[in-house]
Scaffold this motif. Sequence first.
Motif, PDB file in Angstrom:
ATOM      1  N   THR A 179     -29.911  29.560  -3.591  1.00  0.00           N
ATOM      2  CA  THR A 179     -29.771  30.610  -4.601  1.00  0.00           C
ATOM      3  C   THR A 179     -31.096  30.830  -5.329  1.00  0.00           C
ATOM      4  O   THR A 179     -31.525  31.971  -5.523  1.00  0.00           O
ATOM      5  CB  THR A 179     -28.657  30.255  -5.600  1.00  0.00           C
ATOM      6  N   ASN A 180     -31.755  29.745  -5.702  1.00  0.00           N
ATOM      7  CA  ASN A 180     -33.027  29.851  -6.422  1.00  0.00           C
ATOM      8  C   ASN A 180     -34.115  30.532  -5.605  1.00  0.00           C
ATOM      9  O   ASN A 180     -35.030  31.138  -6.167  1.00  0.00           O
ATOM     10  CB  ASN A 180     -33.505  28.482  -6.888  1.00  0.00           C
TER      11      ASN A 180
ATOM     12  N   HIS B 152     -26.786  34.595   6.791  1.00  0.00           N
ATOM     13  CA  HIS B 152     -27.478  35.200   5.654  1.00  0.00           C
ATOM     14  C   HIS B 152     -28.169  36.486   6.094  1.00  0.00           C
ATOM     15  O   HIS B 152     -28.336  36.754   7.274  1.00  0.00           O
ATOM     16  CB  HIS B 152     -28.501  34.224   5.068  1.00  0.00           C
TER      17      HIS B 152
ATOM     18  N   LEU C  83     -21.931  32.701  -0.402  1.00  0.00           N
ATOM     19  CA  LEU C  83     -23.185  32.317  -1.035  1.00  0.00           C
ATOM     20  C   LEU C  83     -23.240  32.916  -2.439  1.00  0.00           C
ATOM     21  O   LEU C  83     -22.433  33.775  -2.786  1.00  0.00           O
ATOM     22  CB  LEU C  83     -24.376  32.822  -0.217  1.00  0.00           C
ATOM     23  N   ASN C  84     -24.218  32.450  -3.210  1.00  0.00           N
ATOM     24  CA  ASN C  84     -24.513  33.004  -4.525  1.00  0.00           C
ATOM     25  C   ASN C  84     -23.323  32.888  -5.474  1.00  0.00           C
ATOM     26  O   ASN C  84     -22.876  33.865  -6.060  1.00  0.00           O
ATOM     27  CB  ASN C  84     -24.985  34.460  -4.420  1.00  0.00           C
ATOM     28  N   THR C  85     -22.848  31.674  -5.622  1.00  0.00           N
ATOM     29  CA  THR C  85     -21.764  31.399  -6.574  1.00  0.00           C
ATOM     30  C   THR C  85     -22.215  30.284  -7.530  1.00  0.00           C
ATOM     31  O   THR C  85     -21.628  29.202  -7.545  1.00  0.00           O
ATOM     32  CB  THR C  85     -20.472  30.990  -5.839  1.00  0.00           C
ATOM     33  N   PRO C  86     -23.266  30.537  -8.326  1.00  0.00           N
ATOM     34  CA  PRO C  86     -23.824  29.451  -9.149  1.00  0.00           C
ATOM     35  C   PRO C  86     -22.851  28.863 -10.160  1.00  0.00           C
ATOM     36  O   PRO C  86     -22.899  27.661 -10.425  1.00  0.00           O
ATOM     37  CB  PRO C  86     -25.028  30.098  -9.840  1.00  0.00           C
TER      38      PRO C  86
ATOM     39  N   ILE D  77     -28.991  34.811  -1.087  1.00  0.00           N
ATOM     40  CA  ILE D  77     -27.778  35.098  -1.854  1.00  0.00           C
ATOM     41  C   ILE D  77     -26.793  36.006  -1.132  1.00  0.00           C
ATOM     42  O   ILE D  77     -25.650  36.127  -1.555  1.00  0.00           O
ATOM     43  CB  ILE D  77     -28.128  35.701  -3.228  1.00  0.00           C
TER      44      ILE D  77
ATOM     45  N   ARG E  16     -27.177  24.335  -1.885  1.00  0.00           N
ATOM     46  CA  ARG E  16     -26.807  25.716  -2.224  1.00  0.00           C
ATOM     47  C   ARG E  16     -27.598  26.213  -3.438  1.00  0.00           C
ATOM     48  O   ARG E  16     -27.987  27.376  -3.488  1.00  0.00           O
ATOM     49  CB  ARG E  16     -25.306  25.811  -2.473  1.00  0.00           C
ATOM     50  N   ARG E  17     -27.840  25.355  -4.396  1.00  0.00           N
ATOM     51  CA  ARG E  17     -28.663  25.738  -5.560  1.00  0.00           C
ATOM     52  C   ARG E  17     -30.075  26.115  -5.116  1.00  0.00           C
ATOM     53  O   ARG E  17     -30.654  27.086  -5.606  1.00  0.00           O
ATOM     54  CB  ARG E  17     -28.731  24.605  -6.572  1.00  0.00           C
TER      55      ARG E  17
END
Length: 183
Positions: free
Chosen positions: A60-61, A96, A167-170, A65, A56-57
Amino acid sequence: MPIPDFDHNYVLPPHLGDPTEPSHLSPYSSSILEICQKFGTSPNRVQILKNLVEFRRNMTNLGIIEGFQWLGGSFMQDIETLETRAPRDLDIVTFHGLLTTHQFSLIIHSFPEFRSSVLSKKNFLLDHYPVDYCFKPEVTVEHTRYWIQLFTHTRLGLWKGMVRIELNTPFDDQAALDYLNSI
């Protein structure tokens, strides 16, 4: 609403009593931290969950997201009781959207596991499948139909539930990793 406990069949229930009530239906909305707290019950499961956080990281990177993930497979069952074995992987569909052609090209070259279930399983123990929900509505519907049927039944045809995470929950992902490293 928290992720429900396994039912008498050792699976997440497909619904919580009233299948006509949308809030009682699978996929159950969750956070990555709640998933780690609920399913991080053995060294094997913890490693798979750490891989999920890393995966997931990477997403996101690379700008993946917008969307959500469905989690299913034997990882989301009490497979240890059902088949006297540890889960081998975690099955994931990532819905996505809103990726540019440049972003998608970068993803394919720098993170091929996102598009290849063979590589995601080999390198992350995640059986991952992406669905671009912005491509064509009829394609999205057909993919959704396929995945919901596959993820909501055991190999023996028993109905079961699945879990959904955004998604996009860092910050949540980091909290999940911190939790996994603490156990």
